[in-house]
Motif scaffolding. Structure first.
Motif, PDB file in Angstrom:
ATOM      1  N   UNK A  18      12.754  -2.417  -5.578  1.00  0.00           N
ATOM      2  CA  UNK A  18      12.404  -1.766  -4.326  1.00  0.00           C
ATOM      3  C   UNK A  18      11.988  -2.771  -3.273  1.00  0.00           C
ATOM      4  N   UNK A  19      12.021  -2.406  -1.998  1.00  0.00           N
ATOM      5  CA  UNK A  19      11.663  -3.330  -0.920  1.00  0.00           C
ATOM      6  C   UNK A  19      10.267  -3.930  -1.069  1.00  0.00           C
ATOM      7  N   UNK A  20       9.302  -3.104  -1.467  1.00  0.00           N
ATOM      8  CA  UNK A  20       7.924  -3.583  -1.563  1.00  0.00           C
ATOM      9  C   UNK A  20       7.789  -4.716  -2.573  1.00  0.00           C
ATOM     10  N   UNK A  21       8.633  -4.731  -3.605  1.00  0.00           N
ATOM     11  CA  UNK A  21       8.542  -5.753  -4.641  1.00  0.00           C
ATOM     12  C   UNK A  21       8.889  -7.139  -4.133  1.00  0.00           C
ATOM     13  N   UNK A  22       9.611  -7.204  -3.020  1.00  0.00           N
ATOM     14  CA  UNK A  22      10.004  -8.506  -2.464  1.00  0.00           C
ATOM     15  C   UNK A  22       9.432  -8.704  -1.061  1.00  0.00           C
ATOM     16  N   UNK A  23       8.430  -7.889  -0.701  1.00  0.00           N
ATOM     17  CA  UNK A  23       7.742  -8.079   0.566  1.00  0.00           C
ATOM     18  C   UNK A  23       8.453  -7.532   1.784  1.00  0.00           C
ATOM     19  N   UNK A  24       9.361  -6.568   1.595  1.00  0.00           N
ATOM     20  CA  UNK A  24      10.082  -5.967   2.723  1.00  0.00           C
ATOM     21  C   UNK A  24       9.509  -4.586   3.026  1.00  0.00           C
ATOM     22  N   UNK A  25       9.578  -4.139   4.292  1.00  0.00           N
ATOM     23  CA  UNK A  25       9.084  -2.800   4.623  1.00  0.00           C
ATOM     24  C   UNK A  25       9.948  -1.721   3.996  1.00  0.00           C
ATOM     25  N   UNK A  26       9.325  -0.591   3.683  1.00  0.00           N
ATOM     26  CA  UNK A  26      10.044   0.502   3.034  1.00  0.00           C
ATOM     27  C   UNK A  26      10.500   1.565   4.024  1.00  0.00           C
ATOM     28  N   UNK A  27      10.285   1.354   5.296  1.00  0.00           N
ATOM     29  CA  UNK A  27      10.633   2.366   6.295  1.00  0.00           C
ATOM     30  C   UNK A  27      12.119   2.593   6.404  1.00  0.00           C
ATOM     31  N   UNK A  28      12.490   3.716   7.018  1.00  0.00           N
ATOM     32  CA  UNK A  28      13.893   4.051   7.233  1.00  0.00           C
ATOM     33  C   UNK A  28      14.495   4.794   6.051  1.00  0.00           C
ATOM     34  N   UNK A  29      15.570   5.517   6.356  1.00  0.00           N
ATOM     35  CA  UNK A  29      16.245   6.289   5.316  1.00  0.00           C
ATOM     36  C   UNK A  29      17.125   5.357   4.494  1.00  0.00           C
ATOM     37  N   UNK A  30      17.103   5.535   3.174  1.00  0.00           N
ATOM     38  CA  UNK A  30      17.871   4.688   2.274  1.00  0.00           C
ATOM     39  C   UNK A  30      18.769   5.551   1.397  1.00  0.00           C
TER      40      UNK A  30
END
Length: 281
Positions: A18-30
């Motif tokens: 997931x994004x959080x695991x690599x320091x990226x924001x989780x916002x937006x539709x995926x």
């Protein structure tokens, strides 16, 4: 085949992170539970187009620096990183020191002597696809149902998925199944195209749980851990195991079992009691 396997492996690892695991924001539709392709490319320091071609199985063979970047971006563990390198570069397993690689079903005499020497400690030797190549009498008493199978059919995964008794014998059956399939996946990277391994995969693929585990693309090498058994003689018994690669034949593991607690020690002694009884005759 290795390039196709690498594409599937990359995609499975991307979906897992997931994004959080690599320091990226989780916002937006995926549309995917894990990282986007462009995010992996950014983290790995390569172009999005090149990474897309890798996942589609049509990219050029990646360089070691690209593989390092992908391993960091996808947070691969040691076994996963090794698997990726073997799929990308098709590295051969290192040969034995004497230059002669033994057949994958032959166990060296000194290893057989060690199995006998450790006596009441259950131990066995398996190859990459989890064929049981040799074991001592303590292991045969512990895994009594597996011992009933003909030697040519004595495979851990064949027992786990093909014998209904295995689900009650292994108290942590789900974990044993996932770990075993991950080891089999590792074997396909070390020895791609092995006809015996491919035949085993086809055989096991009739089981839906095996297919689900196989689709996860997990890989696993030798490990330590705990297995819980429901032995027909003594009931539940918890054992700690250690898996060690044997020198000269990278596919062979030497696995030993010891009691995880005092109650299990008593149970294990009862299981292997016939050894001391036969020795006293």
């Amino acid at each position: 085949m290795a390039i196709r396997e690498m594409a599937d492996f990359l995609r499975s690892r991307r979906d897992r992170i997931g994004p959080a695991a690599v320091g990226l924001p989780e916002g937006g539709r995926r549309r995917t539970p894990g990282l986007r392709r462009a995010e992996v490319a950014m983290l790995a320091g390569i172009s999005p187009d090149y990474y897309m071609r890798l996942e589609q199985g049509r990219g050029t063979r990646p360089s070691p620096s690209v593989l390092d970047g992908l391993a960091r971006a996808l947070v691969l563990n040691e076994h996963e990183r090794d698997h990726l390198y073997r799929l990308a570069l098709e590295l051969p397993s290192p040969p034995p020191a004497n230059g002669a690689r033994p057949a994958d079903d032959r166990v060296e005499p000194n290893v057989l002597h060690l199995l006998d020497a450790i006596g009441s400690v259950p131990a066995y030797v398996i190859n990459g696809r989890l064929d049981v190549l040799a074991w001592n009498r303590a292991a045969a008493l512990l895994m009594c149902e597996l011992a009933e199978l003909p030697e040519s059919e004595r495979n851990i995964l064949r027992y786990v998925f093909g014998d209904p008794r295995a689900r009650s014998f292994y108290a942590n059956w789900d974990e044993v199944a996932r770990h075993g399939v991950a080891q089999l996946r590792t074997a396909t990277g070390r020895d791609p195209g092995n006809p015996k391994t491919e035949a085993l995969i086809r055989e096991l693929s009739s089981d839906p749980t095996f297919r689900a585990c196989w689709a996860r693309q997990d890989v696993q090498g030798p490990a330590t851990g705990m297995k819980a058994y429901c032995h027909p003689l003594v009931g539940r018994i918890s054992l700690e195991y250690i898996g060690m690669l044997l020198p000269g034949v990278p596919e062979h593991q030497f696995i030993t079992f010891t009691a995880a607690d005092p109650a299990s020690q008593v149970a294990l002694e009862e299981v292997v009691a016939p050894l001391s009884q036969s020795a006293g005759k």
